[in-house]
Design a protein around this motif. Structure first.
Motif, PDB file in Angstrom:
ATOM      1  N   UNK A 378     -18.973   0.963  11.334  1.00  0.00           N
ATOM      2  CA  UNK A 378     -17.677   1.749  12.184  1.00  0.00           C
ATOM      3  C   UNK A 378     -17.637   1.772  13.404  1.00  0.00           C
ATOM      4  N   UNK A 379     -18.231   1.074  13.969  1.00  0.00           N
ATOM      5  CA  UNK A 379     -17.387   0.673  14.945  1.00  0.00           C
ATOM      6  C   UNK A 379     -17.181   0.025  15.704  1.00  0.00           C
ATOM      7  N   UNK A 380     -17.232  -1.133  14.510  1.00  0.00           N
ATOM      8  CA  UNK A 380     -16.469  -2.256  14.627  1.00  0.00           C
ATOM      9  C   UNK A 380     -14.774  -2.107  13.667  1.00  0.00           C
ATOM     10  N   UNK A 381     -14.791  -1.473  12.733  1.00  0.00           N
ATOM     11  CA  UNK A 381     -13.721  -0.865  12.345  1.00  0.00           C
ATOM     12  C   UNK A 381     -13.253   0.321  11.636  1.00  0.00           C
ATOM     13  N   UNK A 382     -13.521   0.908  12.548  1.00  0.00           N
ATOM     14  CA  UNK A 382     -13.326   2.528  12.584  1.00  0.00           C
ATOM     15  C   UNK A 382     -12.833   3.078  11.581  1.00  0.00           C
ATOM     16  N   UNK A 383     -11.298   1.935  11.417  1.00  0.00           N
ATOM     17  CA  UNK A 383     -10.165   2.918  10.028  1.00  0.00           C
ATOM     18  C   UNK A 383     -11.091   3.229   9.236  1.00  0.00           C
ATOM     19  N   UNK A 384     -12.729   2.052   8.169  1.00  0.00           N
ATOM     20  CA  UNK A 384     -12.952   2.723   7.558  1.00  0.00           C
ATOM     21  C   UNK A 384     -13.344   4.430   7.552  1.00  0.00           C
ATOM     22  N   UNK A 385     -13.543   4.639   8.386  1.00  0.00           N
ATOM     23  CA  UNK A 385     -14.129   6.442   8.497  1.00  0.00           C
ATOM     24  C   UNK A 385     -12.930   7.223   7.489  1.00  0.00           C
TER      25      UNK A 385
END
Length: 537
Positions: A378-385
């Motif tokens: 999530x930290x690397x790819x917040x758009x996944x959330x």
């Protein structure tokens, strides 16, 4: 008929040869054969067949129903093509499912040569006569369909009934809803027609009268008890009105009639989760996954969802049965990697489920490690959330003891997705009862005992049962409000006591998470106001 391109699909060579000989007697010689579902898909990809004769059982791999669903979805079946199911199946569930897939004909094994010839000639003549209409349907030329159907109806041909239905469909697709209603009404002066009543309901809905559409569909299922399409549509309209329990009831009625339709089972999973019915969600999720094998409708989301349901079903449960379910969840997750492309979004959800399952089985270090890997993603790819994954993250935080963080995230999800009724309902359902299936069933059993005692006027016994239920499900709104209402009844009859006042306010405190988005908010607000006005010193 000599120009027809025909495909025969049957797992047995003698059956294929027998059908091929029958076709040869009709001078049909452009015949391809295959023994399995993959062979049908591959053949249809390369050739536009005029007629497909397909057995239901096709050995390993896809069955006949899955084949028909796939070639339709991929656009391999022309509007002018005919599909005949040939099957020795006697199971009512299988036959209902096959008929729902709407083949042009259904032929039961064993059959004689004259019967197959009769069906093929009928379909050939029908397609020849209605070729222009079918081509117009394929081209979405609704005006042409209407004009050509009217010609056939006026001539009172053999295909008048078929043309009447196509005419009504074309009017509907042209958004001429008043004409649809008038036309269907005129056709039903002497008897009800199931297809006409279904289109009428759709037209009523499109005209803005959802309540009238629902009433019409309820009338329809009272006449045509086995019409699954009516139950499916009822579920859609109930769901859009926020009446998710009625929507679930409608789907369950359809599934009793025809249980092998994967899209229906999947819809039931979503609805039962929004209603907090984890037992039904688990059962239907297992059916969905079983049906998804070899299906074009299979997806990683079905696997993830069932693994999530299994994880939720064993919260705080380390019984042998729960350990078996935990293993089931891990097997489901492992299947995702084998069957579907690797995706970061899927990996994130998998880590969250792993955390939940590890935690339920007391494997805290592994749970902590899985959660950390999810948070790193999530930290690397917040758009996944996405909102859906945020909900799974909030559940995971709650289950692992980080309840304050979870509650803040639950509130954020509800606030930012107020128009997503199903998601909000799922969030509320989890907050209401964040416990496993075993505890839910015990709570439900004691709650029912309490309600039975209440109906008999045995209020003290009712209180005892409800308090016992509360031990299994501490924050369930319905249960805690049952305690309050029973205590109020006792206090009205015998006067207030410290005990009754205390358990009433304790129950009220337990359901303080209820907000205006909750389905039981009005009942909660009414009881809260009454208690505070009459018993708060």
């Amino acid at each position: 008929m000599h120009s027809l391109k025909v495909l025969i699909a049957d797992e047995f060579q003698n059956s294929r040869q027998s059908i091929k000989k029958i076709l040869a007697s009709l001078n049909i010689n452009k015949v391809s054969v295959t023994s399995n579902g993959k062979g049908v898909i591959d053949a249809c990809r390369n050739t536009a067949f005029d007629l497909i004769l397909c057995n239901y059982n096709l050995g390993k791999g896809k069955n006949g129903q899955q084949v028909l669903e796939e070639i339709r979805k991929l656009g391999y079946l022309k509007a002018t093509s005919s599909f005949i199911f040939i099957s020795a199946e006697t199971s009512r569930d299988v036959i209902m499912s096959l008929m729902e897939s709407k083949p042009d004909e259904f032929l039961t094994k064993p059959f004689n040569q004259s019967e197959l010839i009769k069906r093929i000639k009928h379909l050939f003549n029908k397609n020849t006569e209605l070729l222009d209409i079918k081509n117009a349907i394929e081209q979405n030329d609704h005006d042409k369909v209407i004009a050509l159907c009217n010609e056939q109806i006026e001539q009172n041909t053999h295909y008048k009934s078929w043309c009447q239905k196509q005419l009504a469909d074309a009017l509907f697709e042209s958004c001429r809803y008043k004409e649809v209603l008038d036309y269907c009404f005129s056709l039903q002066e002497t008897r009800n027609l199931d297809w006409a009543m279904l289109i009428e309901a759709k037209a009523l809905y499109e005209e803005g009268s959802t309540e009238s559409a629902i009433n019409h569909l309820n009338k329809m299922v009272s006449i045509f008890h086995n019409n699954t399409a009516a139950y499916d549509l009822l579920a859609v309209y109930y769901k859009q009105m926020g009446l998710t329990q009625l929507a679930q009831n409608s789907l369950e009625s359809a599934i009793k009639i025809s249980p092998y339709v994967i899209t229906r089972q999947q819809s039931l999973v979503d609805l039962s989760l929004s209603n907090g019915d984890l037992s039904t969600a688990l059962k239907s999720g297992q059916h969905t996954l079983k049906l998804s094998k070899n299906s074009i409708y299979a997806s990683e989301s079905q696997h993830l969802q069932l693994a999530q349901i299994v994880a939720e079903s064993i919260i705080d449960d380390n019984s042998p049965e729960a350990r078996k379910r935990a293993q089931e969840a891990f097997v489901i997750l492992s299947q995702i990697n084998k069957r579907f492309p690797d995706k970061d979004e899927t990996n994130l959800q998998r880590r969250l489920v792993e955390c939940q399952v590890f935690n339920s089985q007391g494997r805290r270090d592994q749970a902590k490690d899985a959660l950390q890997k999810a948070q790193d993603l999530i930290e690397k790819q917040p758009e996944l959330l996405s909102p859906k994954i945020e909900f799974e993250l909030a559940k995971t935080l709650y289950i692992t003891g980080r309840q304050d963080e979870a509650k803040n995230l639950f509130n954020k999800i509800i606030e930012e997705n107020a128009n997503n009724r199903i998601l909000v309902a799922k969030v509320n359902a989890f907050i209401d009862e964040p416990i496993g299936i075993k505890a839910r069933l015990r709570a439900k059993e004691e709650n029912q005992k309490g309600l039975d005692f209440f109906e008999k006027g045995m209020f003290s016994e009712a209180i005892d049962c409800l308090i016992q239920a509360q031990k299994f499900s501490p924050s369930h709104p319905g249960l805690n409000m049952n305690i309050i209402q029973t205590a109020l009844k006792v206090m009205k009859d015998k006067g207030p006591t410290h005990y009754m006042v205390d358990i009433s306010f304790d129950a009220l405190h337990r359901i303080g998470h209820i907000t205006e988005t909750h389905s039981q908010f009005k009942r909660y607000r009414s009881l809260k106001r009454y208690l505070e006005k009459n018993y708060l010193n």
